[in-house]
Motif scaffolding. Sequence first.
Motif, PDB file in Angstrom:
ATOM      1  N   TYR A 105      24.636  26.605  57.614  1.00  0.00           N
ATOM      2  CA  TYR A 105      25.185  26.289  56.300  1.00  0.00           C
ATOM      3  C   TYR A 105      26.511  25.526  56.349  1.00  0.00           C
ATOM      4  O   TYR A 105      27.119  25.249  55.312  1.00  0.00           O
ATOM      5  CB  TYR A 105      25.291  27.560  55.459  1.00  0.00           C
ATOM      6  CG  TYR A 105      26.535  28.396  55.610  1.00  0.00           C
ATOM      7  CD1 TYR A 105      27.248  28.815  54.484  1.00  0.00           C
ATOM      8  CD2 TYR A 105      26.999  28.806  56.851  1.00  0.00           C
ATOM      9  CE1 TYR A 105      28.368  29.606  54.592  1.00  0.00           C
ATOM     10  CE2 TYR A 105      28.116  29.601  56.975  1.00  0.00           C
ATOM     11  CZ  TYR A 105      28.797  30.009  55.836  1.00  0.00           C
ATOM     12  OH  TYR A 105      29.923  30.801  55.955  1.00  0.00           O
ATOM     13  N   MET A 107      28.999  23.917  48.358  1.00  0.00           N
ATOM     14  CA  MET A 107      29.163  25.273  47.844  1.00  0.00           C
ATOM     15  C   MET A 107      30.529  25.440  47.185  1.00  0.00           C
ATOM     16  O   MET A 107      30.646  26.082  46.134  1.00  0.00           O
ATOM     17  CB  MET A 107      28.984  26.277  48.985  1.00  0.00           C
ATOM     18  CG  MET A 107      27.595  26.277  49.600  1.00  0.00           C
ATOM     19  SD  MET A 107      27.490  27.220  51.151  1.00  0.00           S
ATOM     20  CE  MET A 107      27.777  28.883  50.544  1.00  0.00           C
ATOM     21  N   TYR A 128      31.128  26.566  43.300  1.00  0.00           N
ATOM     22  CA  TYR A 128      31.900  27.765  42.974  1.00  0.00           C
ATOM     23  C   TYR A 128      33.305  27.438  42.467  1.00  0.00           C
ATOM     24  O   TYR A 128      34.077  28.342  42.135  1.00  0.00           O
ATOM     25  CB  TYR A 128      31.998  28.676  44.197  1.00  0.00           C
ATOM     26  CG  TYR A 128      30.718  29.405  44.538  1.00  0.00           C
ATOM     27  CD1 TYR A 128      29.937  29.993  43.554  1.00  0.00           C
ATOM     28  CD2 TYR A 128      30.297  29.528  45.867  1.00  0.00           C
ATOM     29  CE1 TYR A 128      28.777  30.681  43.870  1.00  0.00           C
ATOM     30  CE2 TYR A 128      29.132  30.212  46.194  1.00  0.00           C
ATOM     31  CZ  TYR A 128      28.373  30.772  45.194  1.00  0.00           C
ATOM     32  OH  TYR A 128      27.220  31.455  45.507  1.00  0.00           O
ATOM     33  N   THR A 150      34.040  32.664  54.332  1.00  0.00           N
ATOM     34  CA  THR A 150      32.832  33.475  54.477  1.00  0.00           C
ATOM     35  C   THR A 150      32.396  33.541  55.938  1.00  0.00           C
ATOM     36  O   THR A 150      31.672  34.455  56.330  1.00  0.00           O
ATOM     37  CB  THR A 150      31.682  32.916  53.615  1.00  0.00           C
ATOM     38  OG1 THR A 150      31.398  31.559  54.002  1.00  0.00           O
ATOM     39  CG2 THR A 150      32.052  32.939  52.139  1.00  0.00           C
ATOM     40  N   CYS A 161      20.258  38.202  49.257  1.00  0.00           N
ATOM     41  CA  CYS A 161      21.327  38.345  48.265  1.00  0.00           C
ATOM     42  C   CYS A 161      22.334  37.199  48.352  1.00  0.00           C
ATOM     43  O   CYS A 161      22.888  36.772  47.334  1.00  0.00           O
ATOM     44  CB  CYS A 161      22.037  39.681  48.455  1.00  0.00           C
ATOM     45  SG  CYS A 161      21.032  41.117  48.015  1.00  0.00           S
ATOM     46  N   CYS A 162      22.585  36.688  49.568  1.00  0.00           N
ATOM     47  CA  CYS A 162      23.472  35.531  49.715  1.00  0.00           C
ATOM     48  C   CYS A 162      22.904  34.309  48.982  1.00  0.00           C
ATOM     49  O   CYS A 162      23.651  33.515  48.403  1.00  0.00           O
ATOM     50  CB  CYS A 162      23.651  35.186  51.195  1.00  0.00           C
ATOM     51  SG  CYS A 162      24.715  36.316  52.125  1.00  0.00           S
ATOM     52  N   ALA A 222      23.781  34.715  45.240  1.00  0.00           N
ATOM     53  CA  ALA A 222      25.136  35.159  44.906  1.00  0.00           C
ATOM     54  C   ALA A 222      25.715  34.315  43.769  1.00  0.00           C
ATOM     55  O   ALA A 222      25.744  33.086  43.849  1.00  0.00           O
ATOM     56  CB  ALA A 222      26.034  35.069  46.132  1.00  0.00           C
ATOM     57  N   ASP A 264      31.755  33.223  44.751  1.00  0.00           N
ATOM     58  CA  ASP A 264      32.155  33.274  46.158  1.00  0.00           C
ATOM     59  C   ASP A 264      32.527  34.679  46.614  1.00  0.00           C
ATOM     60  O   ASP A 264      32.370  35.014  47.786  1.00  0.00           O
ATOM     61  CB  ASP A 264      33.315  32.299  46.410  1.00  0.00           C
ATOM     62  CG  ASP A 264      34.546  32.645  45.598  1.00  0.00           C
ATOM     63  OD1 ASP A 264      34.474  32.621  44.349  1.00  0.00           O
ATOM     64  OD2 ASP A 264      35.600  32.931  46.205  1.00  0.00           O
ATOM     65  N   LEU A 300      29.289  36.422  47.419  1.00  0.00           N
ATOM     66  CA  LEU A 300      28.801  35.812  48.655  1.00  0.00           C
ATOM     67  C   LEU A 300      29.542  36.385  49.868  1.00  0.00           C
ATOM     68  O   LEU A 300      28.935  36.683  50.897  1.00  0.00           O
ATOM     69  CB  LEU A 300      28.984  34.297  48.598  1.00  0.00           C
ATOM     70  CG  LEU A 300      28.587  33.517  49.859  1.00  0.00           C
ATOM     71  CD1 LEU A 300      27.088  33.627  50.105  1.00  0.00           C
ATOM     72  CD2 LEU A 300      28.994  32.043  49.738  1.00  0.00           C
ATOM     73  N   ARG A 316      27.869  38.394  52.946  1.00  0.00           N
ATOM     74  CA  ARG A 316      27.997  37.825  54.294  1.00  0.00           C
ATOM     75  C   ARG A 316      28.421  38.906  55.284  1.00  0.00           C
ATOM     76  O   ARG A 316      27.950  38.923  56.424  1.00  0.00           O
ATOM     77  CB  ARG A 316      29.011  36.677  54.282  1.00  0.00           C
ATOM     78  CG  ARG A 316      28.494  35.394  53.692  1.00  0.00           C
ATOM     79  CD  ARG A 316      27.502  34.714  54.606  1.00  0.00           C
ATOM     80  NE  ARG A 316      28.176  34.062  55.730  1.00  0.00           N
ATOM     81  CZ  ARG A 316      27.548  33.564  56.786  1.00  0.00           C
ATOM     82  NH1 ARG A 316      26.232  33.651  56.886  1.00  0.00           N
ATOM     83  NH2 ARG A 316      28.220  32.986  57.759  1.00  0.00           N
ATOM     84  N   SER A 331      21.114  27.119  48.529  1.00  0.00           N
ATOM     85  CA  SER A 331      20.565  28.470  48.693  1.00  0.00           C
ATOM     86  C   SER A 331      19.304  28.482  49.544  1.00  0.00           C
ATOM     87  O   SER A 331      18.929  29.522  50.090  1.00  0.00           O
ATOM     88  CB  SER A 331      20.266  29.085  47.319  1.00  0.00           C
ATOM     89  OG  SER A 331      19.332  28.287  46.608  1.00  0.00           O
ATOM     90  N   PHE A 366      19.715  30.034  52.961  1.00  0.00           N
ATOM     91  CA  PHE A 366      19.688  31.491  53.074  1.00  0.00           C
ATOM     92  C   PHE A 366      18.278  32.045  52.862  1.00  0.00           C
ATOM     93  O   PHE A 366      17.927  33.087  53.428  1.00  0.00           O
ATOM     94  CB  PHE A 366      20.677  32.108  52.089  1.00  0.00           C
ATOM     95  CG  PHE A 366      22.111  31.883  52.472  1.00  0.00           C
ATOM     96  CD1 PHE A 366      22.710  32.667  53.442  1.00  0.00           C
ATOM     97  CD2 PHE A 366      22.850  30.865  51.901  1.00  0.00           C
ATOM     98  CE1 PHE A 366      24.033  32.452  53.820  1.00  0.00           C
ATOM     99  CE2 PHE A 366      24.161  30.637  52.265  1.00  0.00           C
ATOM    100  CZ  PHE A 366      24.758  31.430  53.229  1.00  0.00           C
TER     101      PHE A 366
END
Length: 402
Positions: A32, A39, A43, A53, A94-95, A98, A101, A104, A108, A167, A170
């Motif tokens: 990522y 990202m 965010y 993260t 779930c990440c 999210a 941030d 997230l 993480r 996403s 993930f």
Amino acid sequence: MNQSSTNRSYTLGWVFLLTLLTAFSALSTDMYLPALPMMAEEYQVSTQTIANTLGAYFLGLAFGQLIYGPLSDRYGRKSPLYFGLVIYIVASLCCAVAPNDTILLIFRVLQAFGGCAGVVIVRAAIRDRLDMQASAQVFSTMLLAMGLAPILAPAFGALLIQYFHWSSIFYLLTAIGVVTLVLVHFYFDETLKQTNRQNISAREISKNYLRLFKDQSFAVPMFAGAMLYGTLYCYISASSNLFINFLKVPEQQFAYLFGLNAFGLMLFAFINKRLIRHFSVSHLFILGALIQVSGIFIISINAWSYTINPYLICSGLFLLVGGIGFTGPNSMAIVMQNQVKQAGLASALMGGVQFFCGFIMTIVLSVLPFNILQNMSIIMLITGLPSVYFAIFNHQSFVELK
């Protein structure tokens, strides 16, 4: 265990599965990286804030390993693997969804807590079955194979974000976790005999950790290896900001440069595997430490000069990352050489210290007031130079058993 029996006690299929279990950390950090600026924009925070993260992941890896080590010594290697992989799968999902941030960051940590089970148990399983020289060879083989992860993961991540939302990275990690769980169920054999399992209390576990810290033959190579390995996490955490924002490298080209340094890691791991037959593990560790420090000097000289030379920066990073092909497997083999009865505990402590060093470096990286390259040079000098000193002038702590 004699050398011949050692050589017959593992297959390439077994090493492949162990490599996949260990590769979670590389895949979960490297894939990522090209998406960090995207990202951050979604965010509405800075790229460095999202890069934290990575530090959260290192923190989860550090403390999670301290738990899985004693668990694997008490319940065997396979049961804790199931537990960790399930957590990793749920946290990865779930990440992907999210909403901000902060959430997230939390998941993480949980993702790392689940993924680190494989890291601990792989080292312990190798120690269960192999002597030190064979362990160093297997660690080198794994490092050689794992070098593909930082080559392919950022490139694949960059490709995914060209066509899909970030996403999707993930979601892919979730799928990889499910596949690995299935492979572990069918192909991972328990390596810790019932007679070697330790049913001890939390208080006794704490005493054992403290005892390892006081053992110079364990603590000195552990800290030297952990600090040198920690420079890799400092580089990973800074890489997106360094290449994309500071050096203005396009995202796809960033993936190529990141992969080039990973190729250096594979190359040096391959050379190390060959040299183990002719030189001692401790001498090869010192060689790797000197290679890494030479890269740190190149980076530092360039960081504080008037003209930034991207070619010098890349050459310094190549040596820094490539040198881990020597220091990584050899320090692990030296540290684990005497830990027959508590291999899981020793593996956990080594890994915990290793990733905690990475976490601290990531935090310091975000608070130093200079540019990203200068911040990297300061951190790496502080950690790299003492490691070389310990390796050379405390050589007796690195001398392996014959």
